[in-house]
Write an enzyme that holds these catalytic residues in place. Sequence first.
Site, short mmCIF file in Angstrom:
data_model
loop_
_atom_site.label_atom_id
_atom_site.label_comp_id
_atom_site.label_asym_id
_atom_site.label_seq_id
_atom_site.Cartn_x
_atom_site.Cartn_y
_atom_site.Cartn_z
NE ARG A 81 43.81 28.76 36.47
CZ ARG A 81 44.63 29.01 37.37
NH1 ARG A 81 44.84 28.27 38.39
NH2 ARG A 81 45.22 30.43 37.32
CE1 TYR A 223 33.61 30.50 32.60
CE2 TYR A 223 36.21 30.36 33.18
CZ TYR A 223 34.79 30.97 32.55
OH TYR A 223 34.97 32.30 31.71
CE LYS A 232 45.99 27.75 32.49
NZ LYS A 232 47.12 28.43 31.64
CG HIS A 252 51.74 29.13 32.41
ND1 HIS A 252 51.51 30.06 33.62
CD2 HIS A 252 50.91 29.08 31.87
CE1 HIS A 252 50.21 30.59 33.35
NE2 HIS A 252 49.68 30.02 32.14
CB SER A 274 47.27 35.41 35.65
OG SER A 274 47.16 36.03 36.75
CB CYS A 276 51.68 39.80 32.38
SG CYS A 276 52.32 40.03 34.17
CG ASP A 299 48.16 29.21 28.75
OD1 ASP A 299 48.69 30.06 29.31
OD2 ASP A 299 47.41 28.24 29.26
CG ASN A 393 38.48 34.23 34.13
OD1 ASN A 393 39.39 34.49 33.63
ND2 ASN A 393 38.20 32.81 34.66
NE ARG A 395 39.39 33.01 30.64
CZ ARG A 395 40.93 32.86 30.92
NH1 ARG A 395 41.54 32.37 30.08
NH2 ARG A 395 41.38 32.97 32.19
NE ARG A 426 49.41 43.60 35.06
CZ ARG A 426 49.00 44.56 34.41
NH1 ARG A 426 49.00 45.90 34.88
NH2 ARG A 426 48.00 44.38 33.34
O1 TSX Z 1 49.36 42.94 26.93
C1 TSX Z 1 50.12 43.97 27.41
N1 TSX Z 1 51.30 44.22 26.86
C2 TSX Z 1 51.96 43.24 26.05
C3 TSX Z 1 51.79 43.33 24.58
C4 TSX Z 1 52.15 42.68 23.62
N2 TSX Z 1 49.37 44.92 28.11
C5 TSX Z 1 48.12 44.59 28.71
C6 TSX Z 1 47.97 43.71 30.01
C7 TSX Z 1 46.70 43.33 30.27
C8 TSX Z 1 46.43 41.85 29.67
C9 TSX Z 1 50.08 46.22 28.46
N3 TSX Z 1 49.64 46.87 29.19
C10 TSX Z 1 51.10 46.02 28.00
C11 TSX Z 1 51.94 45.19 27.17
O2 TSX Z 1 53.17 45.63 26.83
N4 TSX Z 1 51.77 47.41 28.69
C12 TSX Z 1 50.62 48.01 29.17
C13 TSX Z 1 50.69 49.17 30.12
C14 TSX Z 1 50.09 50.38 29.07
C15 TSX Z 1 48.57 50.25 29.12
C16 TSX Z 1 48.19 51.49 28.18
C17 TSX Z 1 48.89 51.83 27.55
C18 TSX Z 1 50.28 52.02 27.42
C19 TSX Z 1 50.70 51.11 28.40
N5 TSX Z 1 48.36 53.11 26.62
C20 TSX Z 1 48.37 54.22 26.47
O3 TSX Z 1 49.16 54.85 27.38
C21 TSX Z 1 47.96 55.12 25.40
MN MN Z 2 47.85 30.56 31.47
#
Ligand code: TSX
Ligand code: MN
Length: 625
Positions: A81, A223, A232, A252, A274, A276, A299, A393, A395, A426
């Site tokens: 975007r 895109y 969006k 959202h 985004s 998360c 989404d 990014n 998809r 985060r």
């Molecule tokens: O999506 C994530 N979630 C929600 C899941 C239902 N992610 C990925 C974010 C990028 C898109 C996460 N990353 C989450 C999370 O709850 N937590 C984390 C941080 C994290 C990353 C890796 C590990 C633990 C926590 N793994 C190990 O430590 C092995």
């Molecule tokens: Mn979105």
Amino acid sequence: MYSRKEKWMKLQDLKHAGLKKWIDEVAALTKPEAIVIADGSDAQYQQLVDEMVASGLATPLNPEKKPGSIAFFSDPSDVARVENRTYIAAASKEAAGPTNNWIDPTELKKTMTGLYDGCMKGRTLYVIPFSMGPVGSNIAKIGVELTDSAYVVTNMMIMTRVGEKVLDVLGSDGEYVQCLHSVGKPLADGESDEGKWPCAPIEQKYISHFPESREIWSYGSGYGGNALLGKKCLALRIASVLAKDEGWLAEHMLILKITNPEGEAKYVAAAFPSACGKTNLAMLVPTIPGWKVETIGDDIAWMKFGADGRLYAINPEAGFFGVAPGTSLDSNPNAMYSLEKNSIFTNCALTEDNDVWWEGIGYDAPSKLTDWKGNEWVQDKGNKEQAPASHPNARFTAPASQCPSIAPEWEDPKGVPIDAILFGGRRPHTVPLVHQARDWNHGVFLGSIVGSEITAAALDLKAGTIRRDPFAMLPFCGYHMGEYFEHWINLGKTHDQSKMPKIFYVNWFRKTDDGKWLWPGFGENSRVLKWVFEACAGTAKTQDTAIGIMPTADAIDRPEGVSEDDMAELLCLDRDGWLKEVADIRENHYPKFGDKLPKELADMLDIMENNLKAVDASASCGSCC
Ligand code: TSX
Ligand code: MN
């Protein structure tokens, strides 16, 4: 000139005079070689795929590995975007608000009309009648996208409901949102796209919204959110304006269903900025025995009050347009099963046997790949600087119906009654694993202060800083964000609080001082969802604190690997951290909304500050924060 393919519906067959007139006007301006109406049939989808494969734009994937699927590689300048070229062309700059780009609508239409003039010469103009939401649902809205991109047509056929059934609902004079799109690279005489991804240079890209006339004009990008205008542009930016005017919510948010071992279900909507993991949460596989999570959407949520006073949500989309890198059988098995077939991949890497691969897919790259730019790519694990094989990014576009966790009621036209709304971001420090708002206005306050730590991918700000993205709507609200807050506050005044969703703030991203994750996240988040479920049912162990309602130390079952001390840290009240938060909101965040910031939110900030100051500093959180 009209309809090069005799077997498809012709322009003359359209019953809607207004629609026909608009198509004629656009065709007269853009001068396409032919016009094709998307009827939503499998046969037409296949023909479009065949044509794009023949021209070299699409790569068919291995039918044994990814049946019915194709891959695309965009121009390297057209990968995301473009927020700095996205405009809310409201009647006044004030109406668009300080966080949107504004151009006078008359001036913008003049500029864009110049760009559209003759831009489809030598190309086909596709007419895509689509429904956001189950066809015929009274929460659904119809749009018609006119585009010169077959890539857009095939993606829209997965992401929305397309075709004759939509025209039937539209009838001869129904309302629809006009969505005009061109890739914006006019062909010279005799020139063809020759398998290239056409797009315009950045200074000619425009993603424009005209909220008063409910129109979308997009030029220069092929895109994602720039080009698939139902998502969006319509379902958030235009729909947010409709929602404010009509007393509902276009958000959202993912929508999920959680069922306890006794078979009782609650529906949860959740907004996160985004990166998360919204799609991951929407498709979560719970680790706690007997609990089930099912997916309604990943989404966008459109929510309207029912006659019973409850808030009902639909997912206006029919597919997932998910970020591929990081998606694996570990992080999101349900997404991986959704994209096994009948899917479109954009900017992923290609294996020698025509499967897709991406960073974080869960297994090493095979010996040789073609990267998203078309170059040979051999994994070099020793080289931390190696450019990724898939674009960050990149998809997948996959039908929601293929998702194993999709809830049986995901297409129920009346929607699902929302019990809880989650906000999150985060936040390595300060913000606890979960807390609950005391009431609706406090919940609106929590939504208004949503923020997320900048990840390495965003280079415009230093890593480690928090970027505020209230309600995860900052890039997607079609009007003044202060008025958006006020709309949320007003809904609380005009509806029965006891029937409104409870509001929570979650944070999966707490870190220790030496940078390790405190919470394992992913499926273990089901433990937090369980507490949310219990808080809605009135059975949760809770305590009132300066920042809201929190779980007691033993209210949430500890996952393996999380010590009692870790848990205490995840659930402690960081008095001093929150006082810094108050100062940041007061000095840097809330002033952005000027005098449109609702008094209720300013008051809420004062209340929180006073609550925090009343906490005994020496008693708060001991050594953990
Ligand atoms: O999506 C994530 N979630 C929600 C899941 C239902 N992610 C990925 C974010 C990028 C898109 C996460 N990353 C989450 C999370 O709850 N937590 C984390 C941080 C994290 C990353 C890796 C590990 C633990 C926590 N793994 C190990 O430590 C092995
Ligand atoms: Mn979105």
